[in-house]
Design a protein around this motif. Sequence first.
Motif, PDB file in Angstrom:
ATOM      1  N   VAL A 247       0.834  -1.204   0.000  1.00 49.53           N
ATOM      2  CA  VAL A 247       0.000   0.000   0.000  1.00 49.53           C
ATOM      3  C   VAL A 247       0.870   1.256   0.000  1.00 49.53           C
ATOM      4  N   GLU A 248       2.000   1.188   0.688  1.00 48.02           N
ATOM      5  CA  GLU A 248       2.877   2.359   0.817  1.00 48.02           C
ATOM      6  C   GLU A 248       3.531   2.759  -0.509  1.00 48.02           C
ATOM      7  N   SER A 249       3.468   1.905  -1.518  1.00 51.24           N
ATOM      8  CA  SER A 249       4.172   2.171  -2.766  1.00 51.24           C
ATOM      9  C   SER A 249       3.506   3.245  -3.610  1.00 51.24           C
ATOM     10  N   LEU A 250       2.263   3.577  -3.328  1.00 50.08           N
ATOM     11  CA  LEU A 250       1.462   4.514  -4.119  1.00 50.08           C
ATOM     12  C   LEU A 250       1.182   3.988  -5.523  1.00 50.08           C
ATOM     13  N   ALA A 251       1.428   2.690  -5.753  1.00 51.11           N
ATOM     14  CA  ALA A 251       1.092   2.097  -7.050  1.00 51.11           C
ATOM     15  C   ALA A 251      -0.425   2.038  -7.190  1.00 51.11           C
ATOM     16  N   TRP A 252      -0.948   2.677  -8.210  1.00 51.65           N
ATOM     17  CA  TRP A 252      -2.403   2.785  -8.303  1.00 51.65           C
ATOM     18  C   TRP A 252      -3.033   1.737  -9.210  1.00 51.65           C
ATOM     19  N   HIS A 253      -2.198   0.941  -9.887  1.00 49.83           N
ATOM     20  CA  HIS A 253      -2.739  -0.115 -10.740  1.00 49.83           C
ATOM     21  C   HIS A 253      -1.754  -1.269 -10.819  1.00 49.83           C
TER      22      HIS A 253
ATOM     23  N   ARG B 267       5.601  10.891   2.202  1.00 48.17           N
ATOM     24  CA  ARG B 267       5.335  10.035   1.047  1.00 48.17           C
ATOM     25  C   ARG B 267       4.311  10.658   0.109  1.00 48.17           C
ATOM     26  N   VAL B 268       3.312  11.335   0.677  1.00 50.82           N
ATOM     27  CA  VAL B 268       2.236  11.928  -0.126  1.00 50.82           C
ATOM     28  C   VAL B 268       2.370  13.448  -0.130  1.00 50.82           C
ATOM     29  N   ALA B 269       2.714  14.011  -1.280  1.00 52.23           N
ATOM     30  CA  ALA B 269       2.840  15.464  -1.407  1.00 52.23           C
ATOM     31  C   ALA B 269       1.574  16.089  -1.975  1.00 52.23           C
ATOM     32  N   ARG B 270       0.820  15.314  -2.738  1.00 53.00           N
ATOM     33  CA  ARG B 270      -0.386  15.839  -3.365  1.00 53.00           C
ATOM     34  C   ARG B 270      -1.351  14.683  -3.648  1.00 53.00           C
ATOM     35  N   VAL B 271      -2.611  15.054  -3.804  1.00 55.85           N
ATOM     36  CA  VAL B 271      -3.656  14.085  -4.145  1.00 55.85           C
ATOM     37  C   VAL B 271      -4.256  14.476  -5.486  1.00 55.85           C
ATOM     38  N   VAL B 272      -4.482  13.474  -6.316  1.00 49.67           N
ATOM     39  CA  VAL B 272      -5.102  13.683  -7.625  1.00 49.67           C
ATOM     40  C   VAL B 272      -6.329  12.792  -7.715  1.00 49.67           C
TER      41      VAL B 272
ATOM     42  N   ASP C 198       1.078   9.430 -12.066  1.00 50.11           N
ATOM     43  CA  ASP C 198       2.382   8.762 -12.151  1.00 50.11           C
ATOM     44  C   ASP C 198       3.537   9.642 -11.685  1.00 50.11           C
ATOM     45  N   GLN C 199       3.259  10.882 -11.321  1.00 48.29           N
ATOM     46  CA  GLN C 199       4.324  11.769 -10.830  1.00 48.29           C
ATOM     47  C   GLN C 199       4.709  11.381  -9.403  1.00 48.29           C
ATOM     48  N   PRO C 200       5.993  11.494  -9.034  1.00 46.15           N
ATOM     49  CA  PRO C 200       6.430  11.127  -7.680  1.00 46.15           C
ATOM     50  C   PRO C 200       5.673  11.906  -6.606  1.00 46.15           C
ATOM     51  N   GLY C 201       5.381  11.233  -5.504  1.00 46.75           N
ATOM     52  CA  GLY C 201       4.726  11.866  -4.378  1.00 46.75           C
ATOM     53  C   GLY C 201       3.240  12.091  -4.565  1.00 46.75           C
ATOM     54  N   THR C 202       2.661  11.495  -5.608  1.00 49.61           N
ATOM     55  CA  THR C 202       1.243  11.700  -5.907  1.00 49.61           C
ATOM     56  C   THR C 202       0.420  10.504  -5.451  1.00 49.61           C
ATOM     57  N   PHE C 203      -0.598  10.780  -4.666  1.00 49.10           N
ATOM     58  CA  PHE C 203      -1.560   9.752  -4.264  1.00 49.10           C
ATOM     59  C   PHE C 203      -2.768   9.884  -5.174  1.00 49.10           C
ATOM     60  N   TYR C 204      -3.037   8.839  -5.950  1.00 52.63           N
ATOM     61  CA  TYR C 204      -4.165   8.853  -6.871  1.00 52.63           C
ATOM     62  C   TYR C 204      -5.400   8.366  -6.120  1.00 52.63           C
TER      63      TYR C 204
END
Length: 390
Positions: free
Chosen positions: A30-36, A130-135, A199-205
């Motif tokens: 979960v910590e990887s921020l991999a969204w797919h 880990r999370v700089a922004r949310v999209v 796909d940008q670093p630090g982005t939580f989708y």
Amino acid sequence: MTIPTASTPPAASAASMTYRCPADGSRAPVESLAWHCPTCGGPWDLDFIPSSPVPLNSLTGRENSLWRYEEALPLAGPAAGVTLGEGRTPLIPLTDSISAKLDFLMPTLSFKDRGAVMLAELARRLGPGRVARVVADSSGNAGTAVAAYCARTRLPCTVYVPEATSPKKTEQIRAHGAHVTLVPGDREATAVAARAAADQPGTFYASHVHNPYFLHGTKTYVYELWEDLGGRLPDTVVVPVGNGTLLLGAWLAIGELHAQGLITGRPALIAVQAKAVSPLAAAFRAGAHDLPGDTPSHTPPPTLAEGIAIPRPPRAAQILRAVRESGGTFLTVTEDQLRTAQLDLAARGLFVEPTGVACWAAMMAQPPQEGRTSVVPLCGAGAKTGLAAQ
């Protein structure tokens, strides 16, 4: 593909849970921020089962929010965080056998708050390092919900919406402090734009389609029905289906309640789509287990039910399987039926947006089911879109 079920292996804690691809078994922390899934590109399921049954007789004194069902939530704990008091929406009768759950009475006026609170809490727990922004991407309601809960957690947020989105919805998103990006084209073009940003670093989708935490939020809809009805469920649960997040959340909850012996039978799922954009209904009637993989991309025809106008939902196979396994079916509604249903509900004192009346429109067209009970969700407030044009 398999639907998310209560039989997936348990995880020791939220921090150690993993995403799992239901198509090929690929995993990611979960910590990887991999969204797919990196192999097939599909959405994740979550390796989680409830820690223990939700204690029906002990719920009365609990917090009036989604977190009251903490045993069933992958982020539950003694320090459960963000909330706007979401959930616990009224259940009222429409006929002798059909009741309506007023999910348009959520903090942001749609049922999407159920899933958005889970995504925002997950992003908060992953931490600013880990999370700089949310999209997020949305036809309006999901983006509004994500924007509101990001405001609550003080997370920077950008929401991508189709350029034709109701100005009332984009105004609400901006009011919560989120940046709105209008995307030319349809809902799918909007998703493509958001995924590029994700796909940008630090982005939580904060994807209500790809991230399974959203489904674990929407499943509280059924936990509330179970609580409201004194430990039982109606014979049929009727839900609108575009990307299927409410339906799959409902199926998760039904599976969990049944596995724990808290209900004896499983209600049928009745999935409702707008006739103008009804790929899942067509696939179901054709006996297909997924949408055709070679279908060319095209702009779907316009429909008043913009929130469910999804031509290629990523979880199509899961949705079709859930409806079949429940003994349910698909129904479609016309634009005239949507208009009629919106006016009918307004005459009953309930002003609901056109997408949110789809289930009532479908049930109005069905013959009475003697001895069988149904619940329809009224998913979004009419103030978000106004009255459908005649």
